[in-house]
Design an enzyme around this catalytic site. Structure first.
Site, PDB file in Angstrom:
ATOM      1  N   THR A 150     -67.453 -58.148 -35.985  1.00  0.00           N
ATOM      2  CA  THR A 150     -66.076 -57.132 -35.669  1.00  0.00           C
ATOM      3  C   THR A 150     -66.096 -56.452 -37.198  1.00  0.00           C
ATOM      4  O   THR A 150     -66.831 -56.482 -38.053  1.00  0.00           O
ATOM      5  CB  THR A 150     -64.741 -57.986 -35.635  1.00  0.00           C
ATOM      6  N   ARG A 151     -65.092 -55.710 -37.265  1.00  0.00           N
ATOM      7  CA  ARG A 151     -64.751 -54.760 -38.376  1.00  0.00           C
ATOM      8  C   ARG A 151     -63.765 -55.649 -39.377  1.00  0.00           C
ATOM      9  O   ARG A 151     -63.373 -55.128 -40.439  1.00  0.00           O
ATOM     10  CB  ARG A 151     -64.095 -53.655 -37.950  1.00  0.00           C
ATOM     11  N   LYS A 152     -63.903 -56.877 -39.140  1.00  0.00           N
ATOM     12  CA  LYS A 152     -62.802 -57.998 -40.016  1.00  0.00           C
ATOM     13  C   LYS A 152     -63.624 -58.428 -41.041  1.00  0.00           C
ATOM     14  O   LYS A 152     -63.930 -59.507 -41.278  1.00  0.00           O
ATOM     15  CB  LYS A 152     -62.171 -59.021 -39.037  1.00  0.00           C
ATOM     16  N   THR A 153     -63.989 -57.448 -41.956  1.00  0.00           N
ATOM     17  CA  THR A 153     -65.019 -57.815 -43.268  1.00  0.00           C
ATOM     18  C   THR A 153     -64.109 -57.747 -44.357  1.00  0.00           C
ATOM     19  O   THR A 153     -63.032 -57.205 -44.632  1.00  0.00           O
ATOM     20  CB  THR A 153     -66.117 -56.805 -43.234  1.00  0.00           C
TER      21      THR A 153
END
Length: 305
Positions: A150-153
């Site tokens: 995901t883009r949860k970085t």
């Protein structure tokens, strides 16, 4: 834990060739962050040329190699790897520390890069390992679709984390807000309808960009498909709900000539519960569990003596 799916990507070229030119400036900024003024420890050890061994002390997939290479290159050191990126590292009771690489250069330079290199390797390898584990799990249950992150970085560390996902054999999903349009509930609420949100997005992204819409019901999924979404995400449906909805939606869309629309499933998925959601009517399973809250792989670096 077997050989990672990243090997298939590596057959087409080195993953390191994906990295943008400015990653070298990022490495330089991280070195500056760790030593913004005097290097007192470096003063103590001086310039005598030494060799240090990088050890793996826990099992995992090796990832982050090009970043570590650049760290020691900038510090005028050389590094020789005993394993290639994507390899499985497996310490044993008889060999609790596996030699992974040897770094040679001025002692102070080796130690200047030590902590930064270890931080990157531990984090990247932890992500690659989690990706490899979950990929193997879903494949063992017959799932043939895409497993994605995901883009949860971590802010400032996205490049390393997205790279590690590729090493671990999964899809990195969209890299950032400019990579693909993802319309979530807040976008729909702000514009008034899925149709209006998709129309506005298509007017600027054009034919070359994909649009994904997050939905909470089968009715919303059909509205998104009619509006021109390329991907529809079933968010927080529950395991049985996802399987039932996916089968109905795929059958309906095939009948309506919308069989090209992809279905994605997301929301709280991980090793403990992903089996409940697996069905091949779902094209993409995305989860942050493989990169946001993963265990690190333990590495250490010791000057040979």
């Amino acid at each position: 834990m077997g050989y990672t799916a990243a090997a298939a990507a590596a057959e087409h070229g080195a993953l390191a060739h994906l990295l943008p030119p400015d990653y070298k400036r990022t490495i330089a900024s991280w070195l500056h962050e760790d030593c913004p003024s005097f290097d007192y420890g470096g003063f103590v050890v001086g310039e005598e040329v030494k060799t240090a061994t990088l050890y793996a002390k826990s099992s995992g997939i090796l990832a982050g190699v090009p970043f570590v290479d650049e760290i020691f290159h900038q510090l005028n050191c050389t590094i020789a790897w005993g394993f290639r990126e994507g390899a499985a590292l497996a310490p044993t009771p008889d060999q609790p520390r596996v030699p992974v690489a040897a770094i040679t250069g001025p002692a102070r330079c080796i130690l200047l890069g030590e902590r930064l290199a270890l931080n990157i390797l531990c984090r990247a390898s932890g992500i690659a390992t989690a990706c490899d584990n979950l990929r193997a799990l879903v494949r063992s249950h017959g799932y043939k679709g895409i497993l994605a992150g995901t883009r949860k970085t971590t802010p400032g560390f996205r490049l390393v984390e997205k790279y590690a996902m590729l090493v671990g054999g999964v899809d990195q999903h969209r890299y950032d807000l400019s990579s693909m349009v993802m319309l979530k509930d807040n976008h729909v609420w702000s514009t008034g309808s899925i149709e209006r949100a998709v129309g506005a997005a298509r007017s600027v992204v054009g034919f070359s960009g994909k649009i994904e819409v997050e939905v909470g019901s089968e009715e919303e999924a059909c509205e998104a498909a009619r509006a021109g979404a390329d991907v529809v995400m079933l968010d927080n449906f529950g395991g049985e709900g996802v399987r039932v909805a996916a089968e109905r939606l795929k059958r309906k869309w095939r009948d309506e000539g919308k069989g090209h629309v992809l279905l994605e499933c997301s929301g709280g998925l991980g090793e403990k519960n992903v089996k409940e959601y697996l069905c091949n009517d779902i094209d993409i399973i995305s989860t942050s569990s493989i990169h946001q809250s993963t265990k690190h792989v333990d590495f250490s670096l010791k000057i040979d003596h």
